[in-house]
Design a protein around this motif. Structure first.
Motif, PDB file in Angstrom:
ATOM      1  N   GLY A  73      -2.228  34.153 -14.849  1.00  0.00           N
ATOM      2  CA  GLY A  73      -3.481  33.423 -14.807  1.00  0.00           C
ATOM      3  C   GLY A  73      -4.629  34.260 -14.296  1.00  0.00           C
ATOM      4  N   GLY A  74      -4.353  35.528 -13.982  1.00  0.00           N
ATOM      5  CA  GLY A  74      -5.397  36.399 -13.459  1.00  0.00           C
ATOM      6  C   GLY A  74      -5.506  36.313 -11.952  1.00  0.00           C
ATOM      7  N   ILE A  75      -6.360  37.141 -11.405  1.00  0.00           N
ATOM      8  CA  ILE A  75      -6.433  37.295  -9.949  1.00  0.00           C
ATOM      9  C   ILE A  75      -6.872  36.011  -9.248  1.00  0.00           C
ATOM     10  CG2 ILE A  75      -8.782  38.239 -10.005  1.00  0.00           C
ATOM     11  CD1 ILE A  75      -7.931  40.086  -7.702  1.00  0.00           C
ATOM     12  N   ALA A  76      -7.765  35.233  -9.871  1.00  0.00           N
ATOM     13  CA  ALA A  76      -8.220  33.996  -9.235  1.00  0.00           C
ATOM     14  C   ALA A  76      -7.072  33.012  -9.059  1.00  0.00           C
ATOM     15  CB  ALA A  76      -9.347  33.373 -10.048  1.00  0.00           C
ATOM     16  N   SER A  77      -6.161  32.975 -10.036  1.00  0.00           N
ATOM     17  CA  SER A  77      -4.988  32.104  -9.927  1.00  0.00           C
ATOM     18  C   SER A  77      -3.949  32.680  -8.977  1.00  0.00           C
ATOM     19  CB  SER A  77      -4.341  31.899 -11.305  1.00  0.00           C
ATOM     20  OG  SER A  77      -5.173  31.158 -12.149  1.00  0.00           O
ATOM     21  N   ASN A  78      -3.744  33.977  -9.079  1.00  0.00           N
ATOM     22  CA  ASN A  78      -2.603  34.578  -8.392  1.00  0.00           C
ATOM     23  C   ASN A  78      -2.799  34.715  -6.885  1.00  0.00           C
ATOM     24  OD1 ASN A  78       0.039  35.496  -9.010  1.00  0.00           O
ATOM     25  ND2 ASN A  78      -0.587  37.560  -8.496  1.00  0.00           N
ATOM     26  N   ILE A  79      -3.995  35.126  -6.453  1.00  0.00           N
ATOM     27  CA  ILE A  79      -4.200  35.264  -5.007  1.00  0.00           C
ATOM     28  C   ILE A  79      -5.252  34.300  -4.459  1.00  0.00           C
ATOM     29  CG2 ILE A  79      -3.583  37.708  -5.132  1.00  0.00           C
ATOM     30  CD1 ILE A  79      -6.549  38.299  -4.385  1.00  0.00           C
ATOM     31  N   SER A 134       9.360  31.427  -9.080  1.00  0.00           N
ATOM     32  CA  SER A 134       9.352  32.285 -10.271  1.00  0.00           C
ATOM     33  C   SER A 134       7.920  32.660 -10.650  1.00  0.00           C
ATOM     34  CB  SER A 134      10.040  31.544 -11.415  1.00  0.00           C
ATOM     35  OG  SER A 134       9.509  30.245 -11.585  1.00  0.00           O
ATOM     36  N   PRO A 135       7.738  33.582 -11.616  1.00  0.00           N
ATOM     37  CA  PRO A 135       6.391  33.918 -12.083  1.00  0.00           C
ATOM     38  C   PRO A 135       5.635  32.677 -12.544  1.00  0.00           C
ATOM     39  CG  PRO A 135       7.950  35.550 -12.863  1.00  0.00           C
ATOM     40  CD  PRO A 135       8.761  34.462 -12.216  1.00  0.00           C
ATOM     41  N   ASN A 136       4.320  32.703 -12.360  1.00  0.00           N
ATOM     42  CA  ASN A 136       3.486  31.517 -12.561  1.00  0.00           C
ATOM     43  C   ASN A 136       3.706  30.833 -13.910  1.00  0.00           C
ATOM     44  OD1 ASN A 136       2.470  32.333 -10.120  1.00  0.00           O
ATOM     45  ND2 ASN A 136       0.494  33.014 -10.907  1.00  0.00           N
ATOM     46  N   TYR A 137       3.821  31.631 -14.965  1.00  0.00           N
ATOM     47  CA  TYR A 137       3.914  31.043 -16.298  1.00  0.00           C
ATOM     48  C   TYR A 137       5.244  30.334 -16.557  1.00  0.00           C
ATOM     49  CZ  TYR A 137       6.869  34.940 -17.947  1.00  0.00           C
ATOM     50  OH  TYR A 137       7.893  35.858 -18.125  1.00  0.00           O
ATOM     51  N   LEU A 138       6.226  30.526 -15.674  1.00  0.00           N
ATOM     52  CA  LEU A 138       7.524  29.873 -15.814  1.00  0.00           C
ATOM     53  C   LEU A 138       7.667  28.625 -14.942  1.00  0.00           C
ATOM     54  CD1 LEU A 138       9.840  33.027 -15.886  1.00  0.00           C
ATOM     55  CD2 LEU A 138       9.102  31.630 -17.829  1.00  0.00           C
ATOM     56  N   HIS A 139       6.692  28.364 -14.104  1.00  0.00           N
ATOM     57  CA  HIS A 139       6.785  27.214 -13.197  1.00  0.00           C
ATOM     58  C   HIS A 139       7.050  25.916 -13.949  1.00  0.00           C
ATOM     59  CE1 HIS A 139       4.357  29.206  -9.687  1.00  0.00           C
ATOM     60  NE2 HIS A 139       5.544  29.750  -9.882  1.00  0.00           N
ATOM     61  N   ASP A 140       6.290  25.705 -15.007  1.00  0.00           N
ATOM     62  CA  ASP A 140       6.414  24.464 -15.772  1.00  0.00           C
ATOM     63  C   ASP A 140       7.849  24.251 -16.257  1.00  0.00           C
ATOM     64  OD1 ASP A 140       4.857  22.247 -17.370  1.00  0.00           O
ATOM     65  OD2 ASP A 140       6.160  23.231 -18.824  1.00  0.00           O
ATOM     66  N   LYS A 173       2.397  27.813  -5.714  1.00  0.00           N
ATOM     67  CA  LYS A 173       1.133  27.696  -6.443  1.00  0.00           C
ATOM     68  C   LYS A 173       0.913  28.929  -7.316  1.00  0.00           C
ATOM     69  CE  LYS A 173      -0.353  29.309  -2.110  1.00  0.00           C
ATOM     70  NZ  LYS A 173       1.059  29.511  -1.836  1.00  0.00           N
ATOM     71  N   PRO A 174       0.173  28.815  -8.391  1.00  0.00           N
ATOM     72  CA  PRO A 174      -0.329  27.575  -8.968  1.00  0.00           C
ATOM     73  C   PRO A 174       0.813  26.772  -9.598  1.00  0.00           C
ATOM     74  CG  PRO A 174      -0.771  29.392 -10.451  1.00  0.00           C
ATOM     75  CD  PRO A 174      -0.210  29.991  -9.195  1.00  0.00           C
ATOM     76  N   LEU A 175       0.729  25.475  -9.495  1.00  0.00           N
ATOM     77  CA  LEU A 175       1.787  24.627 -10.038  1.00  0.00           C
ATOM     78  C   LEU A 175       1.996  24.931 -11.517  1.00  0.00           C
ATOM     79  CD1 LEU A 175       3.625  22.192  -9.184  1.00  0.00           C
ATOM     80  CD2 LEU A 175       1.882  20.728 -10.204  1.00  0.00           C
ATOM     81  N   GLY A 224      -0.347  46.070 -11.623  1.00  0.00           N
ATOM     82  CA  GLY A 224      -0.786  45.995 -13.010  1.00  0.00           C
ATOM     83  C   GLY A 224       0.342  46.076 -14.007  1.00  0.00           C
ATOM     84  N   VAL A 225       1.463  46.682 -13.613  1.00  0.00           N
ATOM     85  CA  VAL A 225       2.619  46.815 -14.496  1.00  0.00           C
ATOM     86  C   VAL A 225       3.459  45.546 -14.478  1.00  0.00           C
ATOM     87  CG1 VAL A 225       4.705  48.160 -14.953  1.00  0.00           C
ATOM     88  CG2 VAL A 225       2.639  49.304 -14.132  1.00  0.00           C
ATOM     89  N   SER A 226       3.431  44.831 -13.361  1.00  0.00           N
ATOM     90  CA  SER A 226       4.249  43.633 -13.207  1.00  0.00           C
ATOM     91  C   SER A 226       3.617  42.446 -13.942  1.00  0.00           C
ATOM     92  CB  SER A 226       4.386  43.279 -11.725  1.00  0.00           C
ATOM     93  OG  SER A 226       3.171  42.709 -11.230  1.00  0.00           O
ATOM     94  N   TRP A 227       4.320  41.337 -13.968  1.00  0.00           N
ATOM     95  CA  TRP A 227       3.801  40.116 -14.590  1.00  0.00           C
ATOM     96  C   TRP A 227       2.496  39.672 -13.954  1.00  0.00           C
ATOM     97  CZ3 TRP A 227       2.978  35.837 -11.603  1.00  0.00           C
ATOM     98  CH2 TRP A 227       3.671  35.749 -10.385  1.00  0.00           C
ATOM     99  N   LYS A 228       2.263  40.054 -12.701  1.00  0.00           N
ATOM    100  CA  LYS A 228       1.049  39.629 -12.006  1.00  0.00           C
ATOM    101  C   LYS A 228      -0.209  40.232 -12.627  1.00  0.00           C
ATOM    102  CE  LYS A 228       3.418  38.792  -7.647  1.00  0.00           C
ATOM    103  NZ  LYS A 228       3.449  38.993  -6.199  1.00  0.00           N
ATOM    104  N   GLY A 229      -0.053  41.380 -13.256  1.00  0.00           N
ATOM    105  CA  GLY A 229      -1.183  42.022 -13.903  1.00  0.00           C
ATOM    106  C   GLY A 229      -1.455  41.526 -15.308  1.00  0.00           C
ATOM    107  N   ASP A 230      -0.621  40.634 -15.803  1.00  0.00           N
ATOM    108  CA  ASP A 230      -0.765  40.070 -17.141  1.00  0.00           C
ATOM    109  C   ASP A 230      -1.389  38.684 -17.012  1.00  0.00           C
ATOM    110  OD1 ASP A 230      -0.463  38.870 -19.635  1.00  0.00           O
ATOM    111  OD2 ASP A 230       1.523  39.723 -19.994  1.00  0.00           O
ATOM    112  N   VAL A 231      -2.636  38.541 -17.458  1.00  0.00           N
ATOM    113  CA  VAL A 231      -3.359  37.288 -17.263  1.00  0.00           C
ATOM    114  C   VAL A 231      -2.654  36.112 -17.930  1.00  0.00           C
ATOM    115  CG1 VAL A 231      -4.866  37.579 -19.280  1.00  0.00           C
ATOM    116  CG2 VAL A 231      -5.654  36.245 -17.299  1.00  0.00           C
ATOM    117  N   LYS A 232      -1.910  36.357 -19.014  1.00  0.00           N
ATOM    118  CA  LYS A 232      -1.201  35.277 -19.693  1.00  0.00           C
ATOM    119  C   LYS A 232      -0.020  34.773 -18.863  1.00  0.00           C
ATOM    120  CE  LYS A 232      -2.402  36.763 -24.377  1.00  0.00           C
ATOM    121  NZ  LYS A 232      -1.874  37.234 -25.693  1.00  0.00           N
ATOM    122  N   LYS A 233       0.485  35.616 -17.979  1.00  0.00           N
ATOM    123  CA  LYS A 233       1.635  35.223 -17.158  1.00  0.00           C
ATOM    124  C   LYS A 233       1.238  34.774 -15.747  1.00  0.00           C
ATOM    125  CE  LYS A 233       5.001  38.102 -19.614  1.00  0.00           C
ATOM    126  NZ  LYS A 233       6.010  39.176 -19.506  1.00  0.00           N
TER     127      LYS A 233
END
Length: 315
Positions: free
Chosen positions: A178-184, A78-84, A101-103, A167-176
């Motif tokens: 974590g930003g590019i460093a987290s995502n890729i 799922s999207p990163n912010y929902l992993h927890d 990842k990221p966990l 940029g339109v998807s959750w991946k472009g939202d740093v709150k969801k």
């Protein structure tokens, strides 16, 4: 045969998890995603039950457990912010969690998950697949066997082009995301820490939606890194060849060749977990802390030891 459920079945990485479940001789019995573009399931597990509402998925998982056919593992894509939240759902259903990842996005979430994991028998695993890549394992051995005072100079460059949808998807939202460093980049930062030791210094030169760059000093390495999803920053030779991805790790004067062998690493990760290995919560802590710090740090001026690709970025 071990029973799996999958959360995030319509995601980009989900097919690799489906393949890994199948390649290890196990069964996907249930999958969930609010998006119903999941026809890829037919190529792996056409009999898997599928849900677009989490409440019905949850009820089905509970029913399976009460019937004695419960899920042993949850694969979380799922999207990163929902992993927890989805990891917690797996453990509440007495199932192990195998999470992309990221966990989690924040270091304090690591401690919270550790506490929850200790309350039961189910375990939490993070997919840190670069640790299983033969070239990376060979590099780690090389560093371990080098003189203890040797510090390696490393340039890490990774560009993977993405269109306007990103940029339109959750991946472009740093709150969801974590930003590019987290995502890729998080798996590269995990690899660097696994090979070269603890982070001693962390400097950020760029951190935008489509590009990030900085300098990291580890116990055994000085690393200049550059990550981007913008095809404008691809090197000329990659553009001339019509490539939209560029991956390079230069150590000293040598290029680390690790372009092959990526497609099977999820299957290898599953084999490792099912055989009693795998990478747990503490294994993931260092890279989560690194990308969190990158996200929160004030950018430094382009001076000193910065990645040469930074010169191509126009802000």
């Amino acid at each position: 045969m071990t029973n799996f459920a999958l959360v995030g079945a319509a995601g980009y990485i989900a097919p690799r998890h489906m393949k890994a479940i199948k390649d290890t001789g196990n069964s996907l019995v249930a999958a969930f995603d609010p998006n119903d573009s999941v026809g890829v399931i037919d190529s792996h597990f056409p009999d898997a039950d599928f849900f677009v509402e989490f409440e019905r998925f949850d009820r089905h998982i509970d029913l399976l457990r009460r019937q004695g056919a419960g899920v042993d593992y949850f694969s979380i894509c799922s999207p990163n912010y929902l992993h927890d939240a989805h990891i917690r759902h797996a453990l509440r259903n007495q199932a192990h969690a195998i999470c992309e990842k990221p966990l989690v996005l924040a270091p304090w979430n690591v401690d919270a998950l550790l506490e929850i994991e200790r309350e039961g028998d189910a375990k939490i695993y993070n997919i840190l697949q670069l640790r299983l890549h033969p070239a990376i394992k060979e590099l780690r051995d090389k560093v371990a066997n080098a003189p203890k005072d040797k510090i390696f100079d490393v340039d890490l460059t990774y560009l993977t082009s993405r269109g306007h949808w990103y940029g339109v998807s959750w991946k472009g939202d740093v709150k969801k995301s974590g930003g590019i460093a987290s995502n890729i980049g998080v798996h590269f930062f995990d690899m660097l820490g696994w090979v070269f030791g603890d982070v001693r210094e962390n400097v950020v030169h760029l951190h935008e939606t489509d590009v990030a760059s900085g300098y990291l000093e580890y116990d055994r390495a000085r690393v200049r890194w550059f990550l981007s999803i913008n095809p404008d920053y691809l090197p000329a030779e990659a553009k001339a060849a019509g490539k939209r991805t560029y991956r390079s790790i230069i150590i000293g004067d040598e290029e680390l060749e690790f372009s092959e062998g990526f497609t099977e690493l999820h299957t290898e990760s599953y084999r490792d977990i099912l055989a009693g290995g795998g990478f747990g919560i503490e294994d993931a802590r260092a890279c989560i802390e690194t990308v969190y710090d990158i996200r929160k740090m004030t950018r430094a001026a382009l001076s000193g030891d910065f990645h040469p690709f930074c010169k191509n970025v126009k802000l």
